[in-house]
Design a protein around this motif. Structure first.
Motif, mmCIF file in Angstrom:
data_model
loop_
_atom_site.group_PDB
_atom_site.id
_atom_site.type_symbol
_atom_site.label_atom_id
_atom_site.label_comp_id
_atom_site.label_asym_id
_atom_site.label_seq_id
_atom_site.Cartn_x
_atom_site.Cartn_y
_atom_site.Cartn_z
ATOM 1 N N GLY A 40 0.794 -1.218 0.000
ATOM 2 C CA GLY A 40 0.000 0.000 0.000
ATOM 3 C C GLY A 40 0.827 1.268 0.000
ATOM 4 N N TRP A 41 1.930 1.267 0.713
ATOM 5 C CA TRP A 41 2.790 2.450 0.767
ATOM 6 C C TRP A 41 3.378 2.755 -0.607
ATOM 7 N N ASP A 56 -0.568 11.658 4.998
ATOM 8 C CA ASP A 56 0.273 12.858 5.088
ATOM 9 C C ASP A 56 1.738 12.519 4.849
ATOM 10 N N TYR A 57 2.164 11.348 5.328
ATOM 11 C CA TYR A 57 3.563 10.950 5.172
ATOM 12 C C TYR A 57 3.924 10.690 3.717
ATOM 13 N N VAL A 58 2.964 10.287 2.904
ATOM 14 C CA VAL A 58 3.251 10.088 1.483
ATOM 15 C C VAL A 58 3.738 11.388 0.865
ATOM 16 N N VAL A 59 2.992 12.457 1.080
ATOM 17 C CA VAL A 59 3.384 13.761 0.540
ATOM 18 C C VAL A 59 4.682 14.235 1.187
ATOM 19 N N GLY A 60 4.796 14.073 2.500
ATOM 20 C CA GLY A 60 6.009 14.501 3.186
ATOM 21 C C GLY A 60 7.233 13.746 2.718
ATOM 22 N N ALA A 61 7.106 12.433 2.496
ATOM 23 C CA ALA A 61 8.241 11.634 2.037
ATOM 24 C C ALA A 61 8.672 12.065 0.641
ATOM 25 N N ARG A 62 7.714 12.364 -0.222
ATOM 26 C CA ARG A 62 8.078 12.801 -1.575
ATOM 27 C C ARG A 62 8.800 14.151 -1.531
ATOM 28 N N ARG A 63 8.355 15.025 -0.683
ATOM 29 C CA ARG A 63 9.046 16.326 -0.557
ATOM 30 C C ARG A 63 10.449 16.138 0.023
ATOM 31 N N THR A 97 12.427 13.622 -0.270
ATOM 32 C CA THR A 97 13.344 12.933 -1.178
ATOM 33 C C THR A 97 13.440 13.627 -2.540
ATOM 34 N N ALA A 98 12.792 14.770 -2.672
ATOM 35 C CA ALA A 98 12.864 15.510 -3.940
ATOM 36 C C ALA A 98 14.287 15.994 -4.182
ATOM 37 N N PRO A 99 14.744 16.018 -5.432
ATOM 38 C CA PRO A 99 16.147 16.376 -5.709
ATOM 39 C C PRO A 99 16.476 17.856 -5.519
ATOM 40 N N ASP A 100 15.469 18.736 -5.616
ATOM 41 C CA ASP A 100 15.746 20.164 -5.475
ATOM 42 C C ASP A 100 14.486 20.886 -5.003
ATOM 43 N N GLU A 101 14.625 22.191 -4.776
ATOM 44 C CA GLU A 101 13.518 22.976 -4.235
ATOM 45 C C GLU A 101 12.340 23.027 -5.187
ATOM 46 N N ALA A 102 12.603 23.126 -6.480
ATOM 47 C CA ALA A 102 11.512 23.172 -7.458
ATOM 48 C C ALA A 102 10.696 21.890 -7.426
ATOM 49 N N ALA A 103 11.383 20.767 -7.299
ATOM 50 C CA ALA A 103 10.677 19.487 -7.235
ATOM 51 C C ALA A 103 9.878 19.367 -5.938
ATOM 52 N N ARG A 104 10.416 19.903 -4.857
ATOM 53 C CA ARG A 104 9.675 19.860 -3.590
ATOM 54 C C ARG A 104 8.386 20.667 -3.685
ATOM 55 N N GLU A 105 8.484 21.841 -4.277
ATOM 56 C CA GLU A 105 7.297 22.689 -4.392
ATOM 57 C C GLU A 105 6.268 22.105 -5.346
ATOM 58 N N ILE A 128 7.681 16.730 8.775
ATOM 59 C CA ILE A 128 6.437 16.054 8.373
ATOM 60 C C ILE A 128 5.453 15.991 9.538
ATOM 61 N N PRO A 129 5.814 15.400 10.682
ATOM 62 C CA PRO A 129 4.846 15.406 11.784
ATOM 63 C C PRO A 129 4.582 16.788 12.353
ATOM 64 N N LEU A 130 5.584 17.671 12.336
ATOM 65 C CA LEU A 130 5.353 19.018 12.868
ATOM 66 C C LEU A 130 4.284 19.746 12.059
ATOM 67 N N ALA A 131 4.285 19.572 10.740
ATOM 68 C CA ALA A 131 3.260 20.207 9.903
ATOM 69 C C ALA A 131 1.876 19.676 10.264
ATOM 70 N N GLY A 132 1.780 18.372 10.496
ATOM 71 C CA GLY A 132 0.500 17.794 10.889
ATOM 72 C C GLY A 132 0.026 18.315 12.230
ATOM 73 N N ILE A 133 0.937 18.458 13.183
ATOM 74 C CA ILE A 133 0.580 18.971 14.502
ATOM 75 C C ILE A 133 0.092 20.407 14.404
ATOM 76 N N ARG A 134 0.810 21.224 13.651
ATOM 77 C CA ARG A 134 0.417 22.638 13.516
ATOM 78 C C ARG A 134 -0.964 22.767 12.893
#
Length: 459
Positions: free
Chosen positions: A223-224, A366-373, A375-383, A441-447
């Motif tokens: 599933g992951w 939430d971790y799916v999106v956080g993990a992709r960000r 492991t993204a190669p650069d800032e543009a890919a993260r955004e 990742i978890p801090l964003a969820g907590i906020r």
């Protein structure tokens, strides 16, 4: 310490399932049982994890099932270590050598040795003509042995590495669901228990599960990995998440029907809330970023104490996308009902809130999106990673769960947010200790869960 224990001391530190990372084991043998090694059929062609020359048991082959206490851990952990003792090193068996004893006998990890895996299957009451096997890679807390050679239905046997006195929920819960005809879990085939005298237990005689066997379903997908790929491809995961929500509710309904349920007492509720506060107090020492958020988090916890609580029942206990598989037909399967292996068994076998499982899956999206960000190669890919993927998946999962269970989770929003916050606080503590780069990742969820937007939704 005898020579067998000396061999295990060094070898165990290199095993993924050894929980005492960074420590030197202090092992004490508390149980030993010898099994008769059976002659096994040779297979001279076809794929196998073992060479043909090593499939037969020598006349002096000994199977030894050990339980050893590791006093380096507090409290001392109890490990299940099946080994095979031979006078020679069979061809291809070198990588699984544990060590050499004082009397020049060679010890091998039983999970990789056909003498043990063949006898294990027999003791699990599983009949199979072709007993060739392979060890599933990537597992951490246990060891799974897959028997899928030949034309017979495939079987997987799981060896519990950390053993506890009492019934393991991975056995009891899946057995109950299988007996009731539920197909949302792999069918249980048999289990193996042990009894031992342990000076580190209060009971005079301890009994616990050591292993079990169930059907192995080919072609399933993790599933992951499915969710990661869906997010990367920009696919709409909503319907898949909704179907997973329905399956989750179906399993919760099945567990409630098969096993005892009860209303949550005031003592239960106070115990849950006290546990949340205690975990938060520990986490704030590891994660300074939580200190400013602590009053808002505690306010959510306290409001949940006065909210309506659903009945307590048996649940999965460690629920996330890595604990579900999807059949080629699209149906979801739930696996690994052991709960968090490092938690005391008494906690993992008591009635709990099904909202804990729901919260765990919401955090996983939430971790799916956080993990992709991360492991993204650069800032543009993260955004470029779309955060709406997780929001849509969460909504779809909840809609599916509500539709199947006929329980309106919106009436339990305060309580669900408290369970999700507790999970995110645990994640923050884990990431701070082990993967600091993943802490956002978890801090964003907590906020988000303590934000004014979320507060308004709870009112």
């Amino acid at each position: 310490m005898d020579s067998t224990t000396e061999c295990l001391t060094d070898w165990m530190t290199r095993q993924r399932w050894y929980a005492g990372k960074g420590r030197i084991p202090q092992l004490v043998e508390v149980f030993r049982e010898e099994w008769q090694a059976q002659e096994t059929a040779r297979h001279d062609s076809g794929p196998s994890s073992e060479p043909a020359s090593s499939t037969a048991a020598d006349s002096d082959t000994r199977i030894i099932v050990l339980l050893v206490r590791d006093l380096a851990n507090n409290p001392p952990s109890l490990y299940h270590v099946p080994i095979v003792e031979r006078s020679t090193i069979p061809k291809g068996a070198g990588p699984h050598l544990i060590g050499r004893t004082a009397d020049d006998r060679y010890l091998f990890d039983g999970a990789w040795d056909p003498a043990y895996t063949t006898e294990l299957l027999r003791r699990l009451s599983v009949t199979r003509a072709d007993t060739r096997s392979r060890v599933h890679g990537g597992e951490q807390s246990n060891t799974s042995i897959i028997y899928d050679q030949g034309s017979e239905a495939a079987v997987v046997a799981k060896i519990f590495r950390l053993v506890h006195t009492g019934e393991n929920p991975d056995v009891t819960l899946q057995t109950a669901l299988t007996s009731a005809g539920y197909r949302s879990v792999p069918r249980m085939l048999g289990f193996l228990s042990g009894a031992w005298h342990d000076p580190y237990e209060q009971e005079e005689r301890s009994v616990g599960h050591l292993a079990f066997a169930q059907e192995f379903i080919p072609g399933v997908q993790d599933g992951w990995q499915i969710a990661l790929q869906s997010s990367a491809d920009g696919d709409d995961f909503t319907e898949h998440a909704a179907r997973l929500g329905r399956t989750t509710a179906e399993v919760h309904t099945g567990l409630a029907a098969c096993l005892p349920t009860r209303e949550a007492t005031l003592g239960d509720i106070v115990g849950f809330v006290a546990g949340w506060h205690q975990r938060l107090a520990i986490a704030t020492s590891d994660v300074p970023e939580l200190r400013a958020l602590r009053p808002a988090i505690e306010a959510v916890y306290d409001s949940a104490q006065d909210a309506p609580w659903p009945k307590l029942q048996r649940i999965h206990g460690d629920y996330h996308l890595g604990q579900v598989l999807r059949r080629p037909s699209g149906e979801w399967l739930l696996v690994d009902f052991e709960g968090e292996p490092l938690r005391p068994l008494s906690e993992r076998t008591r009635a709990d809130s099904p909202l804990r499982d729901v919260a765990g899956m919401l955090r996983s999206f939430d971790y799916v999106v956080g993990a992709r960000r991360n492991t993204a190669p650069d800032e543009a890919a993260r955004e470029a990673v779309d955060g709406d993927w997780a929001r849509a998946a969460r909504a779809g999962f909840l809609d599916g769960y509500i539709a199947e269970s006929e329980v309106d989770l919106r009436s339990h929003r305060q309580l669900l947010d408290a369970f999700e916050l507790d999970k995110a606080v645990y994640e923050a503590m884990y990431e701070a200790r082990n993967r600091p780069a993943w802490l956002p990742i978890p801090l964003a969820g907590i906020r988000y869960l303590v934000s004014d937007e979320r507060l308004a939704a709870r009112r």
